[in-house]
Design an enzyme around this catalytic site. Structure first.
Site, short mmCIF file in Angstrom:
data_model
loop_
_atom_site.label_atom_id
_atom_site.label_comp_id
_atom_site.label_asym_id
_atom_site.label_seq_id
_atom_site.Cartn_x
_atom_site.Cartn_y
_atom_site.Cartn_z
N ASP A 40 -7.16 17.98 15.84
CA ASP A 40 -7.95 16.96 15.14
C ASP A 40 -7.77 15.59 15.78
O ASP A 40 -8.72 14.82 15.88
CB ASP A 40 -7.49 16.84 13.68
CG ASP A 40 -7.81 18.09 12.89
OD1 ASP A 40 -8.37 19.04 13.49
OD2 ASP A 40 -7.50 18.11 11.69
N GLU A 42 -7.35 14.78 18.79
CA GLU A 42 -8.17 14.65 19.99
C GLU A 42 -9.64 14.48 19.59
O GLU A 42 -10.36 13.67 20.17
CB GLU A 42 -7.98 15.88 20.89
CG GLU A 42 -8.77 15.86 22.18
CD GLU A 42 -8.42 14.70 23.09
OE1 GLU A 42 -7.36 14.07 22.89
OE2 GLU A 42 -9.22 14.41 24.01
N ASP A 44 -10.66 13.14 16.86
CA ASP A 44 -10.76 11.77 16.35
C ASP A 44 -10.87 10.76 17.49
O ASP A 44 -11.61 9.78 17.39
CB ASP A 44 -9.54 11.43 15.49
CG ASP A 44 -9.53 12.24 14.19
OD1 ASP A 44 -10.57 12.82 13.85
OD2 ASP A 44 -8.47 12.28 13.54
N GLU A 168 -2.93 8.81 -4.06
CA GLU A 168 -2.73 10.26 -4.10
C GLU A 168 -2.43 10.78 -2.69
O GLU A 168 -2.67 10.08 -1.71
CB GLU A 168 -4.04 10.97 -4.54
CG GLU A 168 -4.58 10.55 -5.86
CD GLU A 168 -6.08 10.85 -5.95
OE1 GLU A 168 -6.54 11.85 -5.37
OE2 GLU A 168 -6.78 10.05 -6.58
N LYS A 170 -3.26 13.10 0.52
CA LYS A 170 -4.47 13.65 1.15
C LYS A 170 -4.12 15.03 1.68
O LYS A 170 -3.49 15.17 2.72
CB LYS A 170 -4.95 12.74 2.27
CG LYS A 170 -6.26 13.19 2.88
CD LYS A 170 -6.77 12.18 3.90
CE LYS A 170 -8.12 12.58 4.45
NZ LYS A 170 -8.11 13.88 5.11
N LYS A 347 -7.66 4.85 -4.23
CA LYS A 347 -8.94 4.67 -4.91
C LYS A 347 -8.77 3.56 -5.93
O LYS A 347 -7.77 3.55 -6.66
CB LYS A 347 -9.34 5.96 -5.65
CG LYS A 347 -9.70 7.10 -4.72
CD LYS A 347 -9.89 8.40 -5.49
CE LYS A 347 -10.14 9.55 -4.53
NZ LYS A 347 -9.92 10.86 -5.17
#
Ligand code: ZN
Length: 731
Positions: A40, A42, A44, A168, A170, A347
């Site tokens: 992931d 890479e 990104d 929270e 992820k 959030k």
């Protein structure tokens, strides 16, 4: 690995096209086929590069660019589901420093101020008020109790009361929408492209964590409640699954997320049922006939009350400092969590304020995913070494160009075995993907497709042990190569000593890693019995051996001589003879001589001893040097109570829990987990690690977790410590 951004117009244009093609290819591999080829991190990096180029040249942005749409398509065989409310993603911040959290808080304050200024219906505050004051006033209107808490929390910022955020974990899994009608689960769907997902009700229904019915009158009264959350695979379940796959030479999964996605999108629900998944909720989709609480944190609590799993690590925090502290606190806990996370999510807690802020290009302005360092990275495979384990197993180990992964720098990673290495097609010189998560040893999970030198020979296991030169053999049908040197092999000797001295084996206090290294390296100990010939004189010859620790070791050795046959057998480290098998053998044969002389057929009569275990025990006692070791240990004074009787007599002892499977969870008031396990096993029962339909009883203490929930769901009998004792006494 990163590519410099081209400066001239034509090559930048070409680069944009190339990046889009690559990203589309990798997105297809990831989202549709569940078979990613690159980490992931890479992906990104490529994505960020494309985004930077598109920002510099907005005229090149097209609607189908990977930066402009959520990628995902329906897998053949699954039914498409149109989401009633689109499933959007949250803006991700890959800068793992605290600056990201502070920028987010500043953005939210600014946007709230702008919203308050431009909307006449917003909280009335004079236009001359500062931005932060009006944002805080809005917060006060939406969640008065939190705003007053914030005022006292930070006296120094009296003019800028803090915003309340719900923070929270992820989870690194697969987003799922659960649609409940009048409290009953009617449909489960994947995110897909955000508008249209896939119907996966058949596999989701096999997940014990997910309630088929929501609890409470409000849920039953509601025409529709859509719960959104993440389906994931716990790390231990993932390791078990891969271990199973490995032992039968099957394909292993790259990471828990990939495994979870594969299971959820499995067409055959029976396969899904065998692979345990978990779920945590984090939000809502479509809602009809229910008025959710005014805050996000309140919503999560309400969902938990309905029986939906919600993670306990969530918190309501105040202002940027609160976000930063939460990010740091969870980072420190990350490896200890039983599942993978790739960041935390912030959030804005007030749902009224969320509504005011709205969305910007399909991402909510009021939420942010703040990442942690990636758990998978690409690097160069420079060589393959062989590592030898306690049981003599030879493991190929990748020598890597050092790479920062999962929060630490890794330069060695396991390749497991030669078959898996070949199946993955990994060769020296390749670019490989390395994964490091939790306490698990870093591993090479695959190679990145690409060029390689014209000729690289296939890796071969050596025929001789790299430590002692003994022959290396592979069991018929097995996948592991092993050194046959036994105690002759220095590596196995050290580890055999440590195992022998272990708490659940001979329990020799004072004999740890460092001392074993010294004893073996100095040549003082070549065989197990030599341990018991150590005296003060020999020990004082060792460098840095204090008199006190020498005395401690000698006391520990003396104490260990009084033991049980089960512990002794386990301590010998016979391959395939774990603690339970050792106890069963001790109970069955009652004496070491009867066991040493038992034929394979007689061994097979012992509960749970199959051909492989029987063969391994026979092979061990057939070695003359092992029998010698046995004699010498007994000569050194090791004793245990021998039972006179035949196997039949010992097996006739009361075994009230025979055939019953127990699962232990939480902390019992008096018994430790080991003690409870011993008692259950002594009474003929078994202790398993996870709850299933085959579980007979769940023994739950303080802070029992999801195992207890699962037991209740399956309607299994749940005992406390007194209940367990009553059952034991019944025999
Ligand atoms: Zn060896």
């Amino acid at each position: 690995m990163s590519n410099a951004v081209p400066t001239d117009y034509a090559s930048a244009r070409e680069r944009v096209d190339a990046l889009r093609r690559r990203l589309q290819h990798h997105a297809q591999q990831y989202h549709v086929l569940d078979a990613p080829e690159i980490p992931d991190a890479e992906y990104d990096r490529l994505y960020d590069e494309l985004q930077a180029l598109e920002q510099a040249h907005p005229e090149w942005v097209t609607a189908d660019s990977p930066t402009q749409r959520v990628i995902g398509a329906v897998l053949d065989g699954l039914k498409p589901v149109r989401h009633a409310v689109a499933m959007l993603s949250i803006q991700a911040e890959r800068d793992t420093s605290e600056a990201s959290a502070r920028r987010f808080d500043a953005r939210v304050r600014k946007a709230l101020a702008a919203a308050a200024a431009s909307t006449p219906t917003a909280v009335s505050e004079s236009t001359s008020a500062s931005q932060s004051t009006s944002a805080a006033a809005a917060a006060a209107a939406a969640a008065p109790e939190l705003a007053s808490a914030s005022a006292s929390a930070s006296p120094s910022a009296a003019d800028a009361p803090l915003l309340a955020y719900s923070a929270e974990l992820k989870f690194d899994g697969l987003a799922i929408n659960l649609r409940y009608q009048h409290g009953r689960l009617v449909q489960a769907a994947t995110r897909g492209d955000g508008e249209t997902g896939e119907d996966v009700t058949h596999t989701i229904s096999t997940i014990g964590d997910i309630p088929q019915r929501l609890r409470g009158a409000a849920a039953s009264a509601a025409a529709v409640i859509e719960v959104r959350g993440e389906v994931f695979m716990r790390r231990d379940h993932f390791e078990q699954l891969n271990e199973q796959q490995r032992s039968k030479g099957g394909k292993t999964f790259v990471n828990p997320r990939n495994a979870a996605a594969g299971v959820v999108r499995q067409l055959d629900a029976r396969i899904a049922a065998e692979r345990p998944l978990s779920f945590f909720a984090y939000g809502l989709g479509d809602v009809q006939g229910w008025d959710p609480p005014p805050t996000h944190s309140g919503l999560l609590t309400a969902l938990a009350a309905m029986g939906v799993p919600v993670n306990d690590e969530r918190a309501v925090v105040l202002g940027a400092d609160g976000l930063v502290a939460y990010h740091a606190r969870i980072a420190a806990r990350r490896d200890a969590l039983p599942f993978d996370i790739d960041g935390v999510v912030y959030k804005l807690d007030s749902r009224a304020l969320q509504l005011q802020l709205g969305f910007k290009s399909r991402e909510p302005r009021w939420a942010l995913a703040h990442k942690y360092p990636a758990q998978e990275q690409m690097t160069a495979l420079n060589g393959i070494d062989i590592q030898l384990g306690r049981t003599g197993k030879l493991t190929p180990v990748a020598k890597l160009h050092p790479v920062f992964v999962g929060g630490t720098t890794v330069s060695n990673a396991t390749l497991h075995n030669v078959f898996e290495l070949r199946r993955k097609g990994v060769r020296v010189g390749d670019t490989v993907i390395v994964r490091r998560a939790g306490d698990v040893i870093p591993e090479v999970v695959g190679r990145v497709p690409g060029e390689r030198p014209a000729y690289v020979p296939n890796f071969r296991m050596p025929a001789q042990c790299p430590v002692c030169g003994s022959a290396v053999l592979r069991e018929k049908g097995g996948i592991d190569h092993r050194c046959t040197g036994g105690l002759f092999c220095a590596t196995q000797r050290k580890q055999a000593l440590l195992h022998f001295a272990g708490r659940r084996a001979m329990d020799i206090e004072g004999l740890g890693d460092k001392l074993v290294d010294q004893l073996v390296d100095s040549g003082l100990i070549r065989t197990l019995p030599e341990l018991y010939t150590l005296g003060v004189a020999k020990l004082s010859a060792l460098a840095r051996m204090a008199d006190k620790s020498a005395a401690n070791l000698l006391t520990g050795l003396e104490r260990s001589k009084q033991t049980t046959l089960g512990r002794f057998l386990y301590a010998l480290g016979i391959r395939h003879v774990g603690e339970t098998t050792a106890k069963d053998l001790a109970r069955h044969f009652g004496s070491i001589d009867r066991l040493m002389d038992a034929s394979a057929d007689r061994l097979l009569a012992v509960r749970d001893v199959g051909p492989v275990v029987a063969q391994s025990i026979r092979a061990f006692f057939d070695q003359p040097h092992n029998r010698e070791v046995m004699e010498q240990l007994r000569a050194a004074g090791i004793t245990w109570p021998e039972s006179d009787g035949s196997a039949d007599k010992t097996d006739a002892a009361p075994r009230p829990l025979f055939g019953k499977i127990f699962v232990l969870t939480g902390t019992l008031p008096l018994l430790t987990r080991d003690e409870a396990k011993d008692l259950i096993e002594a009474a003929g029962g078994k202790v398993a690690g996870s709850v299933s339909k085959r579980t007979s009883y769940v023994v739950a203490g303080e802070e029992a977790g999801s195992k207890l929930d699962k037991a209740r769901e399956l309607g299994l009998p749940v005992l406390d410590e007194d209940g367990l004792r009553a059952l034991l006494d019944a025999g």
